[in-house]
Design a protein around this motif. Structure first.
Motif, PDB file in Angstrom:
ATOM      1  N   SER A   1       7.952 -26.600 -39.019  1.00  0.00           N
ATOM      2  CA  SER A   1       9.306 -26.057 -38.418  1.00  0.00           C
ATOM      3  C   SER A   1       9.153 -24.721 -38.267  1.00  0.00           C
ATOM      4  N   HIS A   2      10.365 -24.479 -37.312  1.00  0.00           N
ATOM      5  CA  HIS A   2      10.356 -22.979 -37.097  1.00  0.00           C
ATOM      6  C   HIS A   2      10.822 -22.143 -38.256  1.00  0.00           C
ATOM      7  N   ALA A   3      11.695 -22.342 -39.016  1.00  0.00           N
ATOM      8  CA  ALA A   3      11.917 -21.737 -40.303  1.00  0.00           C
ATOM      9  C   ALA A   3      10.599 -21.456 -41.382  1.00  0.00           C
ATOM     10  N   GLU A   4      10.046 -22.569 -41.220  1.00  0.00           N
ATOM     11  CA  GLU A   4       8.482 -22.369 -42.151  1.00  0.00           C
ATOM     12  C   GLU A   4       7.738 -21.348 -41.416  1.00  0.00           C
ATOM     13  N   SER A   5       7.838 -21.054 -40.024  1.00  0.00           N
ATOM     14  CA  SER A   5       6.898 -20.002 -39.485  1.00  0.00           C
ATOM     15  C   SER A   5       7.361 -18.848 -39.765  1.00  0.00           C
ATOM     16  N   LEU A   6       8.767 -18.672 -39.573  1.00  0.00           N
ATOM     17  CA  LEU A   6       9.319 -17.286 -39.748  1.00  0.00           C
ATOM     18  C   LEU A   6       9.049 -17.037 -41.206  1.00  0.00           C
ATOM     19  N   GLU A   7       9.282 -17.647 -42.294  1.00  0.00           N
ATOM     20  CA  GLU A   7       8.716 -17.153 -43.533  1.00  0.00           C
ATOM     21  C   GLU A   7       7.408 -16.829 -43.808  1.00  0.00           C
ATOM     22  N   ALA A   8       6.340 -17.612 -43.041  1.00  0.00           N
ATOM     23  CA  ALA A   8       4.960 -17.189 -42.986  1.00  0.00           C
ATOM     24  C   ALA A   8       4.939 -15.782 -42.282  1.00  0.00           C
ATOM     25  N   ILE A   9       5.423 -15.955 -41.258  1.00  0.00           N
ATOM     26  CA  ILE A   9       4.911 -14.512 -40.643  1.00  0.00           C
ATOM     27  C   ILE A   9       5.676 -13.325 -41.104  1.00  0.00           C
ATOM     28  N   LYS A  10       6.613 -13.435 -41.901  1.00  0.00           N
ATOM     29  CA  LYS A  10       7.224 -12.087 -42.798  1.00  0.00           C
ATOM     30  C   LYS A  10       6.385 -12.039 -43.821  1.00  0.00           C
ATOM     31  N   LYS A  11       5.779 -12.915 -44.426  1.00  0.00           N
ATOM     32  CA  LYS A  11       4.515 -12.781 -45.576  1.00  0.00           C
ATOM     33  C   LYS A  11       3.420 -12.084 -44.920  1.00  0.00           C
ATOM     34  N   TRP A  12       3.107 -12.331 -43.724  1.00  0.00           N
ATOM     35  CA  TRP A  12       2.065 -11.671 -43.101  1.00  0.00           C
ATOM     36  C   TRP A  12       2.192 -10.338 -42.735  1.00  0.00           C
ATOM     37  N   GLY A  13       3.383  -9.670 -42.709  1.00  0.00           N
ATOM     38  CA  GLY A  13       3.645  -8.338 -42.661  1.00  0.00           C
ATOM     39  C   GLY A  13       4.393  -7.963 -41.258  1.00  0.00           C
ATOM     40  N   PHE A  14       5.026  -9.186 -40.557  1.00  0.00           N
ATOM     41  CA  PHE A  14       5.863  -8.893 -39.252  1.00  0.00           C
ATOM     42  C   PHE A  14       7.283  -8.565 -40.003  1.00  0.00           C
ATOM     43  N   GLN A  15       7.743  -7.882 -39.111  1.00  0.00           N
ATOM     44  CA  GLN A  15       9.520  -7.631 -39.529  1.00  0.00           C
ATOM     45  C   GLN A  15      10.148  -8.697 -38.682  1.00  0.00           C
ATOM     46  N   VAL A  16      10.907  -9.465 -39.647  1.00  0.00           N
ATOM     47  CA  VAL A  16      11.629 -10.645 -39.251  1.00  0.00           C
ATOM     48  C   VAL A  16      12.950 -10.325 -39.812  1.00  0.00           C
ATOM     49  N   SER A  17      14.112 -10.228 -38.747  1.00  0.00           N
ATOM     50  CA  SER A  17      15.283  -9.847 -39.218  1.00  0.00           C
ATOM     51  C   SER A  17      15.988 -10.742 -40.187  1.00  0.00           C
TER      52      SER A  17
ATOM     53  N   ASP B   1      23.904  -9.257 -28.670  1.00  0.00           N
ATOM     54  CA  ASP B   1      24.912  -9.982 -27.600  1.00  0.00           C
ATOM     55  C   ASP B   1      25.061 -11.393 -27.763  1.00  0.00           C
ATOM     56  N   GLY B   2      24.635 -12.011 -28.820  1.00  0.00           N
ATOM     57  CA  GLY B   2      25.150 -13.518 -28.981  1.00  0.00           C
ATOM     58  C   GLY B   2      24.049 -13.895 -30.063  1.00  0.00           C
ATOM     59  N   VAL B   3      24.010 -15.317 -30.190  1.00  0.00           N
ATOM     60  CA  VAL B   3      23.274 -16.007 -31.214  1.00  0.00           C
ATOM     61  C   VAL B   3      22.446 -16.928 -30.495  1.00  0.00           C
ATOM     62  N   VAL B   4      21.064 -16.882 -30.837  1.00  0.00           N
ATOM     63  CA  VAL B   4      20.085 -18.202 -30.161  1.00  0.00           C
ATOM     64  C   VAL B   4      20.173 -19.250 -31.315  1.00  0.00           C
ATOM     65  N   ILE B   5      20.392 -20.474 -30.887  1.00  0.00           N
ATOM     66  CA  ILE B   5      20.290 -21.708 -31.636  1.00  0.00           C
ATOM     67  C   ILE B   5      19.227 -22.368 -31.116  1.00  0.00           C
ATOM     68  N   LYS B   6      18.208 -22.798 -32.401  1.00  0.00           N
ATOM     69  CA  LYS B   6      16.998 -23.559 -32.048  1.00  0.00           C
ATOM     70  C   LYS B   6      16.873 -24.895 -32.852  1.00  0.00           C
ATOM     71  N   VAL B   7      16.375 -25.788 -32.392  1.00  0.00           N
ATOM     72  CA  VAL B   7      16.308 -27.032 -33.173  1.00  0.00           C
ATOM     73  C   VAL B   7      14.972 -26.563 -34.201  1.00  0.00           C
ATOM     74  N   ASN B   8      15.065 -26.829 -35.261  1.00  0.00           N
ATOM     75  CA  ASN B   8      14.259 -26.317 -36.345  1.00  0.00           C
ATOM     76  C   ASN B   8      12.768 -27.087 -36.318  1.00  0.00           C
ATOM     77  N   SER B   9      12.876 -28.558 -36.227  1.00  0.00           N
ATOM     78  CA  SER B   9      11.513 -29.150 -36.212  1.00  0.00           C
ATOM     79  C   SER B   9      10.594 -29.061 -34.980  1.00  0.00           C
ATOM     80  N   TYR B  10       9.397 -28.524 -35.269  1.00  0.00           N
ATOM     81  CA  TYR B  10       8.301 -28.484 -34.102  1.00  0.00           C
ATOM     82  C   TYR B  10       8.314 -29.755 -33.329  1.00  0.00           C
ATOM     83  N   ALA B  11       8.093 -30.870 -34.205  1.00  0.00           N
ATOM     84  CA  ALA B  11       8.131 -32.168 -33.616  1.00  0.00           C
ATOM     85  C   ALA B  11       9.280 -32.609 -32.778  1.00  0.00           C
TER      86      ALA B  11
END
Length: 669
Positions: free
Chosen positions: A237-253, A284-294
């Motif tokens: 999922s997108h949420a899982e990838s955000l958690e991972a790249i944050k642990k890798w050292g990327f700045q995630v809001s 200037d707004g909000v981005v809405i994404k389907v969470n599941s990569y599948a």
């Protein structure tokens, strides 16, 4: 813009208009219309093409993301297309989006909501954990390779380690200019009489296009990473990838959130409508994404955007209020800037009492009058500004605003240089606001960076008559400083130590601290590299000044005017006597050869794969000299793309040798 009744003419008109707006936005960082107006134009064109598919043009802007490729950087192709998102401004459209998703999937879908940061999208590629390429979005299929500039952004890790780390992957993010940096840049530009940057997004875009990476580094850009791309993708999922790249050292809001349904999405949008103004970056707004990569794969893409994501955009924040007065402020360079005094009004979560008017031209353009009901906006712009007047509510006895002819601080007659928007007070040695602003500039972080001295201390020193210019700071005694309010022995000792330490500041910093008009920190560095001490700069001829890279006629004239003033010459001599560094301590680089000895060159145009700065360095390294103008004494013109026709014509008329980049490189190979 109302479409023409003839559909073919209307499509042509809209196509040309949108292409123009795209070019201005992506290439020149100019927003000629609001996002809402642009989206309306695009929608008009889309509807017409749906009604008349036979009239759709092959290069229609409805079929592409937007933007073109610059010639300043190498072009790279994106492994995963960087598509744009469909926009909406209504809850109804969001619910329709959710209905389409559920109809396609057959069940309720989980979403991820993120802030739509108003910056510049970039692609970051990593091989075996190492950062190897940074690229702009460009036209969505290919963009500019700006790897060297991206390396200067501290939020972008140059090496990552972690679990599930693929050998090759891509992270996408939004590069932004922090609001405090943006405000400081605009303050410096306003004092220098230069056009203000419209908003942080344009400033970030312009910064990333700089050929000199040191300028990019000085702007302290930030980057929030928001998506991960890899084949095969190790995450579900997108949420899982955000958690991972944050642990890798990327700045995630930390502002993103998983939402179980569309109602939670709408609650998130409502919550952040005012909270977003607490963030260090414009949104200037909000981005809405389907969470599941599948599910994202199942939903797929249209020609220009994913079916599994949408952007909700907040309307521009605006309010109407009464213009109660105009206050005129005098800056460091003497520029007199009007500030509108407003009847307090709530706007974007804060009470606004003042707004920018910029200059006399803007007052005239808006036809502002005291007592007018004015429209104030705070959208992408951080500083509120007046954008219009409600003429129907104008009082019958209103009078036009007359711009002052004398300095509001010292009464000196104002002057206005031809071609400039600002009026100036020329009394730079006797106008109190100018003197204090110069002193504050001198002690500032980017200049002398004097510990223990701040604006309040400068104001006290000036009011007591202890300091009238920068050299006076170095004559202060312990007894004088102890007479100031809130200055104890420890504070005095810190201040004197800070003044002593500042004597170690390099020559270019001192040159910048002098506050010569148009000489910013970057220009000061280039001057210090070329003229190794202040006396060489003071005695430089106009043609010698403009021969320095990026030094034009306006800067050269300003430098000469500065040193023609006896007070300025005395100031420099006193600073020299105080022990400040007014000569370069670096040694000149060793010559690689004398192949170009005695030869003069003019560089003109744009060059593939090499910058003008690099060509200039090569000429100097091989004994040649770079000048700025074409004359009969010139030996060579190194010509690139987009060279001015007047220069080419003059070179041919004088029988100057004209070289391509390749021919020049052959000369020194």
């Amino acid at each position: 813009m109302a479409p023409d009744k003839d559909p073919a003419a209307a499509i042509q008109q809209l196509t040309e208009k949108i292409h123009h707006l795209n070019y201005q936005y992506y290439q020149n960082s100019i927003s000629e219309v609001s996002d809402f107006e642009f989206d309306q134009l695009l929608m008009q064109l889309h509807d017409l093409e749906q009604q008349h598919p036979e009239l759709k043009q092959p290069n229609s802007p409805t079929q592409r993301v937007g933007g073109t490729i610059t010639k300043n950087f190498p072009t790279v192709y994106h492994k995963y297309p960087m598509l744009s998102l469909s926009n909406t401004y209504s809850e109804e459209d969001l619910r329709e989006f959710d209905n389409r998703i559920q109809k396609a999937i057959g069940e309720t879908v989980e979403y991820v909501c993120e802030q739509k940061f108003d910056g510049v999208a970039i692609s970051l590629t990593y091989e075996q954990g190492n950062f190897v390429q940074g690229a702009t979005r460009g036209d969505g299929t290919r963009g500019d390779d700006i790897t060297a500039n991206v390396r200067t952004i501290r939020d972008v890790p140059l090496q990552v380690r972690g679990e599930q780390l693929p050998e090759l992957f891509e992270v996408r993010g939004e590069v932004f200019l922090p609001l405090p940096v943006f405000e400081q840049l605009n303050q410096e530009r306003e004092e220098a009489g230069e056009q203000l940057l419209a908003n942080p997004r344009n400033a970030a875009s312009g910064t990333l296009k700089q050929q000199d990476s040191s300028i990019v580094a000085s702007r302290k850009l930030g980057c929030f990473s928001y998506s991960f791309h890899c084949s095969p993708n190790p995450f579900d999922s997108h949420a899982e990838s955000l958690e991972a790249i944050k642990k890798w050292g990327f700045q995630v809001s930390p502002t993103w959130r998983t939402c179980r349904n569309i109602d939670e999405v709408l609650a998130y949008i409502q919550e952040w409508e005012t909270r977003r103004f607490e963030l260090p970056i414009a949104t200037d707004g909000v981005v809405i994404k389907v969470n599941s990569y599948a599910l994202q794969q199942e939903l797929g893409f249209t020609a220009k955007s994913p079916r599994w994501a949408i952007a909700y955009k907040y309307p521009a924040m605006s309010a109407t209020t009464k213009l109660e007065g105009i206050q005129y402020q005098v800056g460091r360079t003497g520029a007199v800037t009007p500030v509108a005094l407003l009847q307090p009004v709530l706007l974007a979560g804060t009470v606004v009492k003042r707004a920018s008017v910029h200059n006399a031209n803007e007052i005239q353009r808006l036809d502002l009058r005291l007592g007018d009901t004015v429209l104030v906006e705070k959208g992408g712009e951080i500083i509120p500004k007046i954008t219009g007047v409600d003429f129907e509510k104008r009082p019958a006895d209103s009078l036009p605003i007359i711009y002052p002819t004398e300095c509001p601080a010292c009464g000196t007659a104002l002057i206005r240089t031809e071609g400039e928007a600002h009026f100036y007070c020329p009394n730079d040695e006797g106008c109190a606001p100018q003197i204090q602003a110069k002193l504050e500039h001198f002690i500032s972080r980017k200049a002398m960076n004097i510990d223990g001295v701040g604006p309040e201390t400068i104001e006290q020193l000036y009011q007591k008559g202890l300091v009238r210019n920068a050299a006076d700071l170095y004559d202060l005694t312990t007894e004088q400083l102890l007479s100031l309010e809130r200055m104890g022995e420890k504070s005095v000792a810190n201040m004197l130590a800070g003044l002593q330490k500042s004597k170690e500041a390099p020559y270019d910093r001192v040159l910048f601290a002098l506050g010569i008009r148009y000489v910013g920190s970057t220009v000061a560095k280039k001057l210090a590299e070329h003229f190794t001490d202040i006396d060489a700069l003071r005695g430089a001829l106009p043609e010698e000044l403009v021969a320095v890279n990026e030094i034009g006629t306006r800067i050269a004239q300003s430098i000469q005017l500065y040193f023609q003033n006896p007070d300025h010459v005395q100031l420099v001599e006193r600073l020299k006597a105080a022990g400040l560094q007014l000569k370069s301590t670096s040694t000149a680089p060793a010559l690689e050869s004398d192949k170009l000895a005695g030869q003069t060159f003019v560089i003109s145009g744009v060059f593939e794969s090499v910058s003008r700065e690099e060509l200039q360095s090569l000429i100097v390294a091989h004994g040649g000299k770079v000048v700025s103008s074409i004359s009969a004494k010139l030996n060579y013109l190194v010509a690139g793309d987009k060279m001015g026709p007047a220069k080419l014509e003059k070179a041919n008329k004088l029988n100057i040798n004209i070289l391509s980049k390749e021919q020049f490189l052959d000369m020194i190979s």
